[in-house]
Design a protein around this motif. Structure first.
Motif, mmCIF file in Angstrom:
data_model
loop_
_atom_site.group_PDB
_atom_site.id
_atom_site.type_symbol
_atom_site.label_atom_id
_atom_site.label_comp_id
_atom_site.label_asym_id
_atom_site.label_seq_id
_atom_site.Cartn_x
_atom_site.Cartn_y
_atom_site.Cartn_z
ATOM 1 N N HIS A 184 -22.217 3.915 -7.904
ATOM 2 C CA HIS A 184 -21.007 4.264 -7.155
ATOM 3 C C HIS A 184 -20.805 3.221 -6.054
ATOM 4 O O HIS A 184 -21.119 3.460 -4.883
ATOM 5 C CB HIS A 184 -21.122 5.666 -6.568
ATOM 6 N N ILE A 185 -20.259 2.078 -6.440
ATOM 7 C CA ILE A 185 -20.020 1.005 -5.479
ATOM 8 C C ILE A 185 -18.542 0.627 -5.489
ATOM 9 O O ILE A 185 -17.846 0.811 -6.492
ATOM 10 C CB ILE A 185 -20.882 -0.240 -5.773
ATOM 11 N N LEU A 186 -18.085 0.105 -4.359
ATOM 12 C CA LEU A 186 -16.735 -0.424 -4.192
ATOM 13 C C LEU A 186 -15.660 0.610 -4.535
ATOM 14 O O LEU A 186 -14.634 0.284 -5.118
ATOM 15 C CB LEU A 186 -16.538 -1.703 -5.021
ATOM 16 N N GLU A 187 -15.906 1.864 -4.150
ATOM 17 C CA GLU A 187 -14.950 2.931 -4.442
ATOM 18 C C GLU A 187 -14.065 3.145 -3.217
ATOM 19 O O GLU A 187 -14.248 4.067 -2.430
ATOM 20 C CB GLU A 187 -15.686 4.189 -4.888
ATOM 21 N N GLU A 188 -13.106 2.261 -3.093
ATOM 22 C CA GLU A 188 -12.171 2.239 -1.960
ATOM 23 C C GLU A 188 -11.275 3.470 -1.967
ATOM 24 O O GLU A 188 -10.788 3.903 -3.018
ATOM 25 C CB GLU A 188 -11.319 0.969 -2.056
ATOM 26 N N GLU A 189 -11.030 4.047 -0.799
ATOM 27 C CA GLU A 189 -10.112 5.178 -0.661
ATOM 28 C C GLU A 189 -8.842 4.672 0.025
ATOM 29 O O GLU A 189 -8.867 4.258 1.180
ATOM 30 C CB GLU A 189 -10.767 6.297 0.146
ATOM 31 N N TYR A 190 -7.732 4.716 -0.699
ATOM 32 C CA TYR A 190 -6.493 4.090 -0.229
ATOM 33 C C TYR A 190 -5.606 5.074 0.530
ATOM 34 O O TYR A 190 -5.639 6.284 0.293
ATOM 35 C CB TYR A 190 -5.736 3.494 -1.413
ATOM 36 N N ASN A 191 -4.788 4.505 1.425
ATOM 37 C CA ASN A 191 -3.900 5.318 2.250
ATOM 38 C C ASN A 191 -2.464 4.806 2.146
ATOM 39 O O ASN A 191 -2.156 3.938 1.324
ATOM 40 C CB ASN A 191 -4.392 5.333 3.705
ATOM 41 N N LEU A 192 -1.583 5.355 2.978
ATOM 42 C CA LEU A 192 -0.170 5.004 2.920
ATOM 43 C C LEU A 192 0.061 3.530 3.236
ATOM 44 O O LEU A 192 0.818 2.852 2.532
ATOM 45 C CB LEU A 192 0.636 5.877 3.891
ATOM 46 N N GLU A 193 -0.571 3.003 4.295
ATOM 47 C CA GLU A 193 -0.317 1.607 4.640
ATOM 48 C C GLU A 193 -0.800 0.676 3.527
ATOM 49 O O GLU A 193 -0.194 -0.362 3.267
ATOM 50 C CB GLU A 193 -0.932 1.231 5.983
ATOM 51 N N ASP A 194 -1.870 1.032 2.829
ATOM 52 C CA ASP A 194 -2.327 0.237 1.689
ATOM 53 C C ASP A 194 -1.257 0.216 0.591
ATOM 54 O O ASP A 194 -1.005 -0.823 -0.018
ATOM 55 C CB ASP A 194 -3.619 0.797 1.122
ATOM 56 N N ALA A 195 -0.644 1.365 0.323
ATOM 57 C CA ALA A 195 0.402 1.435 -0.694
ATOM 58 C C ALA A 195 1.595 0.567 -0.314
ATOM 59 O O ALA A 195 2.206 -0.084 -1.179
ATOM 60 C CB ALA A 195 0.843 2.878 -0.897
ATOM 61 N N LEU A 196 1.933 0.527 0.969
ATOM 62 C CA LEU A 196 3.058 -0.310 1.407
ATOM 63 C C LEU A 196 2.722 -1.791 1.244
ATOM 64 O O LEU A 196 3.586 -2.595 0.863
ATOM 65 C CB LEU A 196 3.418 0.011 2.854
ATOM 66 N N VAL A 197 1.473 -2.175 1.525
ATOM 67 C CA VAL A 197 1.072 -3.570 1.321
ATOM 68 C C VAL A 197 1.132 -3.924 -0.161
ATOM 69 O O VAL A 197 1.604 -5.002 -0.542
ATOM 70 C CB VAL A 197 -0.345 -3.816 1.894
ATOM 71 N N VAL A 198 0.675 -3.015 -1.025
ATOM 72 C CA VAL A 198 0.774 -3.244 -2.462
ATOM 73 C C VAL A 198 2.235 -3.406 -2.881
ATOM 74 O O VAL A 198 2.576 -4.272 -3.696
ATOM 75 C CB VAL A 198 0.082 -2.105 -3.236
ATOM 76 N N ALA A 199 3.129 -2.604 -2.311
ATOM 77 C CA ALA A 199 4.551 -2.733 -2.633
ATOM 78 C C ALA A 199 5.106 -4.094 -2.202
ATOM 79 O O ALA A 199 5.868 -4.724 -2.945
ATOM 80 C CB ALA A 199 5.343 -1.609 -1.974
ATOM 81 N N THR A 200 4.710 -4.575 -1.013
ATOM 82 C CA THR A 200 5.190 -5.900 -0.590
ATOM 83 C C THR A 200 4.580 -7.002 -1.437
ATOM 84 O O THR A 200 5.189 -8.053 -1.646
ATOM 85 C CB THR A 200 4.894 -6.160 0.894
ATOM 86 N N TRP A 201 3.366 -6.787 -1.960
ATOM 87 C CA TRP A 201 2.733 -7.762 -2.851
ATOM 88 C C TRP A 201 3.531 -7.867 -4.150
ATOM 89 O O TRP A 201 3.803 -8.955 -4.654
ATOM 90 C CB TRP A 201 1.301 -7.339 -3.149
ATOM 91 N N LEU A 202 3.923 -6.712 -4.691
ATOM 92 C CA LEU A 202 4.745 -6.706 -5.902
ATOM 93 C C LEU A 202 6.124 -7.305 -5.623
ATOM 94 O O LEU A 202 6.684 -8.004 -6.482
ATOM 95 C CB LEU A 202 4.852 -5.279 -6.435
ATOM 96 N N ASN A 203 6.657 -7.066 -4.433
ATOM 97 C CA ASN A 203 7.886 -7.767 -4.033
ATOM 98 C C ASN A 203 7.687 -9.280 -4.107
ATOM 99 O O ASN A 203 8.563 -10.022 -4.568
ATOM 100 C CB ASN A 203 8.280 -7.389 -2.604
#
Length: 514
Positions: free
Chosen positions: A326-345
């Motif tokens: 059980h390694i590198l099991e990141e727990e994501y939040n709202l600001e992470d989702a917004l960064v992912v959205a800008t990355w896809l932009n």
């Protein structure tokens, strides 16, 4: 002061013929590495009560299909630089157990090349294979191409048939190693040495199957001391033997500070991380253009952003010599989702040069989907991935955005509104993707189509919330999701909608086909 009086204004102007480039569907890709619980207890979990006869989880497969991955990179990552692909074929009871040195874990080899190809077929995604250029030889890379792609009649193609797969798989995309500049990599090389091995591997692999396309390693991070000299050297020496050039980056908040060498949590700068993403793509795009001229080449090489994601909390990669640690099991939040959205932009705004992109990874390990033996949930970053992948198609439009500026410590003044848009002239379908990265202020945004008004607005979704740290869990799987948004009225060729602080909005429109 009431809420309405604090709403700032912004505008977005779109023209269906003001085009950046055609959008490659392969920018909506994933990455599955033998690492932690991505493969075992992730996409392959025969011990789970939910698994089918092949060891696949229908619930996990359904969620992966919802994202609509178009390409899938495999089997690594750092893992591939010590991987012996023949360990993973043939009867499972005969497959050797090995120490996987990259992540200090035990590799059982119960999931290998043929199982991955069955997984990719079930998922409906294009496979992208990475070959071992660490401990591996160029002959072993060519042998793998033979196993995967040749009709029967030779040793390795006959071996594939003997393992139950008579017809060739036809794998088209091949990565020439992984992050070979990194001191953490098995078989690290300098740029010139790597370029020579990559050229010889690509040459031999193409002699086996001339139809394949190859991807060379770029710098493993922009923070590497050798960036971008590594990239220039590899491109100059391998240009005519490759088709794509790899780039990797992971976003973080807190972010290492150059001034205090500590950790500095800075959400405003974090939400503007796509300034860095764009600069990264521009730098390597320029290096490609220079190498094309230096090589007097007539071919084009494109960028393959085959590792990208938010990753900074779960950094420990020591599996302590266990299976599926059980390694590198990141727990994501709202600001992470917004960064992912800008990355896809950013991928849409750089559609002229970025043609493949693979989020790392797909299940459990820094992933949009988390599992346990009898359940799963979708992390916050799942939603922008699915919305872009399912609705961005056709041409990427050059959106003209006017919006208030927000000061950031890392990037200076940055527009608070980040936008990309697509239009498919064959179907008349349009999509606009809007991120309000202000933590405190709503935006009233008018989106206008300059050349032709939509016949209708067809659907809209929005992610938002007052707490940038809010995330999902097994206990609260739907705390932060993309919600259906009531469609605002269409006023001629424009529409006005309110974007709450910390929000990502997708708006679909239907136009008359060209």
């Amino acid at each position: 002061m009431d809420q309405q009086s604090t709403v700032k204004k912004a505008s977005v102007a779109l023209h269906t013929e003001r085009v950046i480039s055609e959008i490659s569907p392969l920018i909506f890709g994933g990455f599955a590495e033998h690492m932690g619980r991505c493969i075992y207890e992730g996409i392959y979990d025969p011990a789970s009560p939910l698994a089918d006869s092949r060891g696949f989880r229908p619930d996990v497969m359904s969620a992966l299909k919802d994202i609509n991955y178009r390409i899938m990179r495999y089997p690594g990552g750092n893992f591939v630089s010590g991987y012996r692909w023949q360990d993973g074929i043939g009867p499972k009871e005969n497959r050797p157990r090995r120490r996987a040195l990259a992540w200090r874990s035990i590799e059982t080899n119960q999931f290998g090349p043929d199982e991955f190809m069955e997984f990719a077929k079930e998922l409906g995604t294009e496979p992208m294979w990475a070959v071992n250029l660490g401990t591996g030889t160029i002959q072993e890379a060519a042998d793998l191409v033979e196993y995967m792609n040749l009709p029967t009649g030779t040793h390795f193609s006959d071996l594939r048939a003997a393992n139950g797969h008579k017809d060739p798989y036809g794998v088209k995309y091949w990565c020439l190693g992984n992050e070979m500049d990194g001191p953490w990599q098995i078989g690290q090389m300098d740029a010139a040495t790597y370029a020579e091995k990559a050229v010889q591997a690509a040459k031999l692999m193409r002699w086996v199957d001339p139809s394949i396309l190859t991807i060379a390693c770029g710098s493993s991070a922009t923070s590497m001391p050798s960036y971008p000299d590594w990239d220039r050297t590899v491109l100059d020496r391998s240009y005519d033997q490759i088709d794509y050039f790899s780039m990797h980056h992971y976003a973080a908040n807190p972010y290492p500070s150059a001034t205090n060498m500590g950790l500095e949590k800075d959400t405003d700068s974090y939400l503007a991380s796509n300034v860095h993403f764009a600069e990264h793509a521009d730098t390597l795009g320029a290096a490609i253009r220079v190498s094309k001229v230096k090589n007097r080449s007539k071919k084009d090489v494109f960028l393959c952003w085959d590792e990208w994601n938010v990753w900074y909390r779960a950094r420990g990669g020591d599996g302590d010599w266990s299976e599926a640690p059980h390694i590198l099991e990141e727990e994501y939040n709202l600001e992470d989702a917004l960064v992912v959205a800008t990355w896809l932009n950013t991928f849409l705004k750089k559609a002229d040069v970025v043609k493949i992109a693979c989020i790392a990874q797909i299940v459990n390990v820094i992933a949009p989907i988390m599992t346990k033996s009898d359940g799963m949930f979708r992390q916050t970053i799942f939603y922008p991935l699915a919305l872009f992948s399912n609705h961005a198609a056709g041409m990427s439009l050059d959106a003209l955005v006017k919006a208030p500026l927000q000061n950031t410590k890392r990037y200076g003044p940055v527009q608070v509104l980040d936008v990309s848009a697509s239009f498919d002239p064959q179907t008349g379908k349009g999509a606009s993707f809007l991120v309000n990265r202000s933590q405190t202020e709503a935006l009233s945004v008018t989106v206008s189509w300059e050349d032709r008004a939509p016949q209708s607005l067809t659907q809209a979704w929005q992610m938002s919330g007052g707490d940038p740290q809010a995330g999902n869990s097994f206990e609260q799987p739907d705390r932060v999701t993309a919600q259906d948004l009531a469609l605002p009225p269409l006023d001629g060729n424009s529409v006005t909608l309110t974007l709450p602080p910390l929000s990502f909005t997708t708006l679909l429109s239907q136009h008359a086909p060209a």
